[in-house]
Design a protein around this motif. Structure first.
Motif, PDB file in Angstrom:
ATOM      1  N   ASN A 159     -11.020   1.766  -2.577  1.00  0.00           N
ATOM      2  CA  ASN A 159      -9.569   1.691  -2.408  1.00  0.00           C
ATOM      3  C   ASN A 159      -9.019   0.494  -3.192  1.00  0.00           C
ATOM      4  OD1 ASN A 159      -7.021   2.358  -1.546  1.00  0.00           O
ATOM      5  ND2 ASN A 159      -7.307   1.644   0.569  1.00  0.00           N
ATOM      6  N   CYS A 204      -2.569  10.773   6.616  1.00  0.00           N
ATOM      7  CA  CYS A 204      -2.234   9.723   5.663  1.00  0.00           C
ATOM      8  C   CYS A 204      -3.065   8.473   5.909  1.00  0.00           C
ATOM      9  CB  CYS A 204      -0.742   9.391   5.815  1.00  0.00           C
ATOM     10  SG  CYS A 204      -0.134   8.044   4.794  1.00  0.00           S
ATOM     11  N   GLN A 238      -3.207   3.490   0.824  1.00  0.00           N
ATOM     12  CA  GLN A 238      -3.993   3.707  -0.384  1.00  0.00           C
ATOM     13  C   GLN A 238      -3.417   2.900  -1.548  1.00  0.00           C
ATOM     14  OE1 GLN A 238      -4.238   7.847  -1.995  1.00  0.00           O
ATOM     15  NE2 GLN A 238      -6.434   7.613  -1.664  1.00  0.00           N
ATOM     16  N   TRP A 276       0.853  -1.196   0.000  1.00  0.00           N
ATOM     17  CA  TRP A 276       0.000   0.000   0.000  1.00  0.00           C
ATOM     18  C   TRP A 276       0.887   1.243   0.000  1.00  0.00           C
ATOM     19  CZ3 TRP A 276      -5.134  -0.733  -0.610  1.00  0.00           C
ATOM     20  CH2 TRP A 276      -5.632  -1.998  -0.314  1.00  0.00           C
ATOM     21  N   THR A 277       0.443   2.287  -0.708  1.00  0.00           N
ATOM     22  CA  THR A 277       1.174   3.550  -0.706  1.00  0.00           C
ATOM     23  C   THR A 277       0.684   4.436   0.426  1.00  0.00           C
ATOM     24  OG1 THR A 277      -0.374   4.622  -2.228  1.00  0.00           O
ATOM     25  CG2 THR A 277       1.508   3.458  -3.194  1.00  0.00           C
ATOM     26  N   ARG A 278       1.450   5.479   0.696  1.00  0.00           N
ATOM     27  CA  ARG A 278       1.080   6.468   1.706  1.00  0.00           C
ATOM     28  C   ARG A 278       0.261   7.551   1.018  1.00  0.00           C
ATOM     29  NH1 ARG A 278       7.337   6.425   3.488  1.00  0.00           N
ATOM     30  NH2 ARG A 278       7.399   6.537   1.228  1.00  0.00           N
ATOM     31  N   GLY A 279      -1.048   7.503   1.230  1.00  0.00           N
ATOM     32  CA  GLY A 279      -1.950   8.407   0.541  1.00  0.00           C
ATOM     33  C   GLY A 279      -2.282   9.639   1.352  1.00  0.00           C
ATOM     34  N   HIS A 280      -1.892  10.818   0.822  1.00  0.00           N
ATOM     35  CA  HIS A 280      -2.254  12.070   1.486  1.00  0.00           C
ATOM     36  C   HIS A 280      -3.772  12.231   1.539  1.00  0.00           C
ATOM     37  CE1 HIS A 280       1.902  13.474   0.601  1.00  0.00           C
ATOM     38  NE2 HIS A 280       1.691  14.328   1.588  1.00  0.00           N
ATOM     39  N   ASN A 305      -4.015   6.215  -5.927  1.00  0.00           N
ATOM     40  CA  ASN A 305      -3.241   7.359  -5.434  1.00  0.00           C
ATOM     41  C   ASN A 305      -2.734   8.217  -6.586  1.00  0.00           C
ATOM     42  OD1 ASN A 305      -1.665   9.115  -3.950  1.00  0.00           O
ATOM     43  ND2 ASN A 305      -0.552   7.537  -2.841  1.00  0.00           N
ATOM     44  N   SER A 306      -2.180   7.572  -7.600  1.00  0.00           N
ATOM     45  CA  SER A 306      -1.612   8.315  -8.721  1.00  0.00           C
ATOM     46  C   SER A 306      -2.602   8.537  -9.856  1.00  0.00           C
ATOM     47  CB  SER A 306      -0.386   7.564  -9.274  1.00  0.00           C
ATOM     48  OG  SER A 306      -0.763   6.282  -9.765  1.00  0.00           O
ATOM     49  N   TRP A 317      -7.591   9.598  -7.638  1.00  0.00           N
ATOM     50  CA  TRP A 317      -7.445  10.475  -6.465  1.00  0.00           C
ATOM     51  C   TRP A 317      -6.615  11.698  -6.820  1.00  0.00           C
ATOM     52  CZ3 TRP A 317     -10.486  10.446  -2.499  1.00  0.00           C
ATOM     53  CH2 TRP A 317     -10.133  11.085  -1.309  1.00  0.00           C
ATOM     54  N   ASN A 318      -5.563  11.485  -7.589  1.00  0.00           N
ATOM     55  CA  ASN A 318      -4.726  12.600  -8.033  1.00  0.00           C
ATOM     56  C   ASN A 318      -5.490  13.519  -8.971  1.00  0.00           C
ATOM     57  OD1 ASN A 318      -2.141  14.004  -8.273  1.00  0.00           O
ATOM     58  ND2 ASN A 318      -2.037  13.144 -10.335  1.00  0.00           N
TER      59      ASN A 318
END
Length: 276
Positions: free
Chosen positions: A229, A152, A155, A125-129, A160-161, A164-165
């Motif tokens: 997610n 955080c 995510q 999982w990535t660190r999602g702001h 995330n990229s 959401w971005n």
């Protein structure tokens, strides 16, 4: 237009102050901004943070309210992630010269166990702001605080990229177009057992929400988004919901002190074409 929006702000502040005098629920603990902040920073906190109409206190949910340079967090110590993050994004703050920090760090204002870099390492999982780094390029301290783990959630990398971005970029574009926005976002936890990551058992949300309002006179509007997610790189338009729909899904009440007629308009209507 400025006078109109100022009058709405004064109404919000008067109600919020009255609510604070009466007190909040026992589960909502508040941490004020750090002492020693210089006068210019305190003025900025007054103009940005105190103007935010925070969601109503949550029932039966752990909440610790954290005031940061550019946003406010409702932190859940049981899940080690925020319940929600709220901020006031102005057109002036939608861009800036401060470089992305990429300096994730633990939040010493919350009790242990708390999320750390080690929890995310190798988790998949990535660190999602929640409040994105891109909304904080106007100030070094704001950028640094956007990398607190209390801002955080775990995510999906493609979400995330991807979608959401897209939503984050759209918010900055809309802030520049309309002057300013009020935004709340956070995780959605389904009624099920949740995946956790790391030794600190950071909960992985099943979905995320974001709600946005513009309060320009004669052009008041709101919009919401709900994203699972999972792998998500489709057009943001496919995830649009009204704010009322997001409230039903999350059990939260957003922008609770808006005048009734404006609240009805911004919460029940959601048309992406009104924004683009």
């Amino acid at each position: 237009m400025k006078n109109y929006r100022l009058s709405i702000l004064l109404i919000l502040l008067s109600v919020i102050v009255a609510c604070n005098i009466k007190g909040t629920t026992p589960t909502r603990v508040t941490v004020q901004p750090e002492e020693g902040v210089g006068a210019p920073a305190e003025m900025q906190i007054d103009s940005l943070i105190q103007s935010i109409d925070l969601p109503l206190p949550l029932e039966g949910v752990s909440e610790q309210i954290l005031y940061r340079r550019s946003y406010v967090v409702s932190y859940n110590k049981d899940n080690r992630i925020p319940n929600w993050v709220a901020w006031h994004l102005t057109g002036e703050h939608a861009s800036g010269d401060v470089k992305r920090a990429d300096a994730w760090h633990g939040d010493m204002d919350v009790p242990e166990p708390r999320a750390s870099k080690a929890d995310y390492r190798g988790s998949g999982w990535t660190r999602g702001h929640m409040c994105p780094a891109g909304d904080n390029r106007w100030d070094g301290d704001a950028m640094y605080e956007s990398f607190l783990f209390t801002n955080c959630c775990p995510q999906n990398a493609n979400l995330n990229s991807g979608t959401w971005n897209q939503i984050e970029i759209a918010c900055r574009r809309w802030a520049e177009a309309y002057g300013d926005l009020y935004i709340v976002c956070g995780p959605i936890l389904f009624r099920q057992e949740h995946e956790t990551i790391g030794a600190n058992e950071v909960v992985v949300p099943e979905a995320f929400f974001k709600v946005i309002v513009c309060l320009n006179q004669g052009n008041e509007k709101g919009i919401g988004f709900i994203c699972r997610n999972t792998d998500g790189n489709r057009k943001k338009d496919l995830y649009v919901n009204s704010i009322k729909q997001v409230e039903r899904v999350t059990g939260m009440t957003f922008f609770p002190h808006l005048p009734a007629d404006i609240a009805d308009k911004v919460k029940t209507e959601a048309d992406i074409s009104d924004w683009e």
